[in-house]
Design a protein around this motif. Structure first.
Motif, PDB file in Angstrom:
ATOM      1  N   LEU A 463      50.859  36.226  30.871  1.00 17.31           N
ATOM      2  CA  LEU A 463      51.255  36.085  32.275  1.00 17.31           C
ATOM      3  C   LEU A 463      51.327  37.431  32.982  1.00 17.31           C
ATOM      4  N   ARG A 464      51.900  38.423  32.312  1.00 13.86           N
ATOM      5  CA  ARG A 464      52.054  39.732  32.943  1.00 13.86           C
ATOM      6  C   ARG A 464      50.708  40.449  33.069  1.00 13.86           C
ATOM      7  N   SER A 465      49.750  40.038  32.254  1.00  8.93           N
ATOM      8  CA  SER A 465      48.419  40.619  32.312  1.00  8.93           C
ATOM      9  C   SER A 465      47.612  40.048  33.478  1.00  8.93           C
ATOM     10  N   TYR A 466      47.635  38.729  33.636  1.00 11.99           N
ATOM     11  CA  TYR A 466      46.839  38.078  34.677  1.00 11.99           C
ATOM     12  C   TYR A 466      47.589  37.926  36.003  1.00 11.99           C
ATOM     13  N   PHE A 467      48.899  38.037  35.963  1.00 14.41           N
ATOM     14  CA  PHE A 467      49.709  37.915  37.182  1.00 14.41           C
ATOM     15  C   PHE A 467      50.672  39.106  37.239  1.00 14.41           C
ATOM     16  N   PRO A 468      50.129  40.312  37.418  1.00 14.93           N
ATOM     17  CA  PRO A 468      50.933  41.547  37.287  1.00 14.93           C
ATOM     18  C   PRO A 468      52.047  41.701  38.316  1.00 14.93           C
ATOM     19  N   ASP A 469      52.001  40.937  39.377  1.00 16.29           N
ATOM     20  CA  ASP A 469      53.053  41.054  40.386  1.00 16.29           C
ATOM     21  C   ASP A 469      54.325  40.292  40.012  1.00 16.29           C
ATOM     22  N   LEU A 470      54.246  39.457  39.005  1.00 20.58           N
ATOM     23  CA  LEU A 470      55.418  38.697  38.583  1.00 20.58           C
ATOM     24  C   LEU A 470      56.461  39.618  37.952  1.00 20.58           C
TER      25      LEU A 470
END
Length: 541
Positions: A463-470
């Motif tokens: 998740l942190r790789s593909y959605f770095p703004d989370l």
């Protein structure tokens, strides 16, 4: 780590678990493949072609084989450090920390392998103060400590009395098995059940081995599995008696520090593998072993995940000082997810660990922790570290506690060894019959909540790789919100009682990479809130 590692090494053997699922069952999808895995393959197929950025996952563990064929390409490299020059190039206090750090090593290159359990260390502390003293005449506070001294003394004596006879029996059994191996003339890995069955002998030991092997292999395992299981148990008993519960054993002189000096952070060495990296290497593989390279197995996280090895956990109980410093090191050196597959029953310096966890939360780092393998209800008094600050009700907002599930989507879904609690365990994930990397380019099935936690750490990294703004808090909420509910009556771990699976954790569900990705998409662009799950995403009916 003692209990976690014991279960992980022992429950994998044939005769204790039959091989009832494919090696990659935990990578699969319940709807598409019938097995209740984390749907990592489905998630990666869905994300194919989308942009990802590098994410660092710190593995606080026994060490990682950074040269393993399926891990070497995903090992973190410290960009500020020049390897082998003996200089602290990035001025972070650690010399040549190219791939992480080892907090249980000495400056002379030696490493701690075996350690006491915390109960023994506390016993020694109180013994120095209360040995040969009478309880009468002590203050109220001293009486409380004296009582703990006697309680710990009894624990140690009882354990030695319990394990001594077992050790004699198992070591004797191992000697018989080694005799059979010698008679056949092959390596244990090359011996088949047919080789054992073909033996003809009047020797009682040989015939006893034949019977044991026949029972084990009838359940689907191999002689190698059987051999490894007995050898592992014999080693465990020896380790328990000679090191874990031995008050006269002290390994800390290898490190050369004062473990009670919590302000000291600059000790250890840069050997991130150490003498026994089985546990940590297995954990690292689950998180991020290279996918689809036709080698070994596929990690949950994907190609943009980098593993930082922080060696902190010996064959025994980890020390609070080392755990606190490991968390701080991970945060300071760029990790956005920390996997912690360890735990113990006492924590004398919990406030130091709490402060490090608070530091991680403040710096937007997610902490993923294994719930433990005692088959009991987890509480704030029987398993450390935990997410609740000492003496307070406040908890770490970036913490996920993980229980272990099996490939049996039925009454055996909750692993019998897994701890549970509808308040303190957040979610379950695959933790039984988990095939992953082990040292020297090997692969093996291990089991425990130690294996379940990195499943969730891998999802978090994805998740942190593909959605770095989370933010870390959002990633946590997404993983819990997207957990797949399992509406099943299951055997409660450690008992024969039947309970609803929903009673074992706060979510009552199984962590799932695909549904987490879908929910992350819906959350994308929201500053703090997380989108509520769409019931159409819930696949396990």
């Amino acid at each position: 780590m003692n209990k976690l590692l014991f279960f992980a090494l022992m429950l994998c053997t044939a005769g204790l678990f039959a091989q009832t699922a494919p090696q990659n069952w935990w990578d699969l999808d319940r709807t598409d493949d019938t097995f209740p895995g984390v749907s990592a393959q489905k998630a990666h197929n869905y994300l194919k072609g989308k942009k990802a950025q590098d994410v660092v996952v710190a593995v606080i563990d026994s060490g990682v084989d950074i040269e393993h064929e399926d891990l070497k390409d995903i090992i973190w490299n410290n960009p500020g450090e020049i390897a082998g020059n003996g200089i602290d190039d990035d001025n972070n206090g650690y010399v040549d920390d190219v791939h992480g750090w080892n907090f249980i090593g000495g400056k002379d290159g030696r490493n701690v392998n075996y350690e006491n359990l915390e109960v023994v260390r506390l016993y020694n502390t109180y013994k120095a103060k209360y040995n040969n003293r009478n309880r009468d005449g002590l203050s109220k506070a001293e009486k409380a400590e004296f009582d703990l001294f006697k309680e710990y003394e009894k624990v140690i004596e009882d354990k030695k009395s319990e394990m001594g006879p077992q050790a004699g029996q198992i070591i004797g059994m191992m000697n018989m098995i080694d005799g059979v191996v010698k008679e056949i003339g092959k390596k244990p890995t090359d011996i088949t059940a047919s080789d054992i069955e073909a033996l003809t002998s009047d020797d009682q030991g040989t015939n006893a081995v034949k019977q044991m092997v026949a029972r084990a292999t009838a359940q689907g395992g191999s002689f190698a599995d059987f051999y490894d299981g007995i050898e592992g148990y014999a080693s465990y008993l020896k380790q328990t008696i000679e090191y874990n519960y031995n008050p006269d054993f002290d390994a800390r002189d290898i490190v050369g520090d004062n473990p009670g000096n919590l302000d000291d952070r600059n000790y250890g060495n840069n050997d991130v593998e150490g003498p026994d990296a089985m546990h940590g290497t297995h954990v690292a593989g689950i998180i991020a072993a290279v996918r689809d390279n036709n080698v070994g197995m596929n990690g949950v996280g994907g190609p943009s995940v980098k593993i930082m090895s922080i060696r902190t956990v010996p064959n025994g109980d980890e020390r609070d000082k080392d755990v606190a410093n490991a968390i701080r090191y991970a945060v300071d050196n760029g990790a956005s997810v920390i996997n912690m597959s360890f735990g113990k029953g006492q924590s004398p310096y919990k406030k130091a660990v709490d402060a490090a966890m608070k530091y991680a939360e403040k710096n937007d780092v997610l902490l993923v922790h294994a719930a433990g393998n005692d088959g009991k209800m987890l509480t704030l008094k029987n398993h450390y570290p935990n997410d609740t600050y000492e003496g307070k009700k406040k908890t770490v907002k970036t913490w996920i506690e993980v229980g272990a599930a099996t490939p049996d989507y039925g009454d055996g879904l909750a692993a019998g060894f897994s701890n549970y609690n509808s308040k303190y365990v957040d979610v379950f994930a695959p933790g039984a019959q988990i095939y992953s990397t082990v040292p020297d380019d090997g692969y093996s099935n291990l089991q425990g909540t130690s294996m379940a936690a990195p499943m969730v750490a891998g999802i978090a990294a994805l998740l942190r790789s593909y959605f770095p703004d989370l933010k870390a808090t959002q990633v946590r909420e997404i993983i819990l919100e997207s957990a797949i509910p399992a509406s099943l009556m299951v055997t409660k771990p450690g008992s024969e009682e039947m309970v609803d699976f929903s009673e074992l954790s706060t979510t009552g569900g199984l962590a799932n990479a695909y549904t987490a990705v879908k929910l992350a998409e819906l959350t994308k662009g929201k500053k703090k809130k997380v989108a509520k799950r769409d019931e159409s995403l819930m696949m396990f009916k």
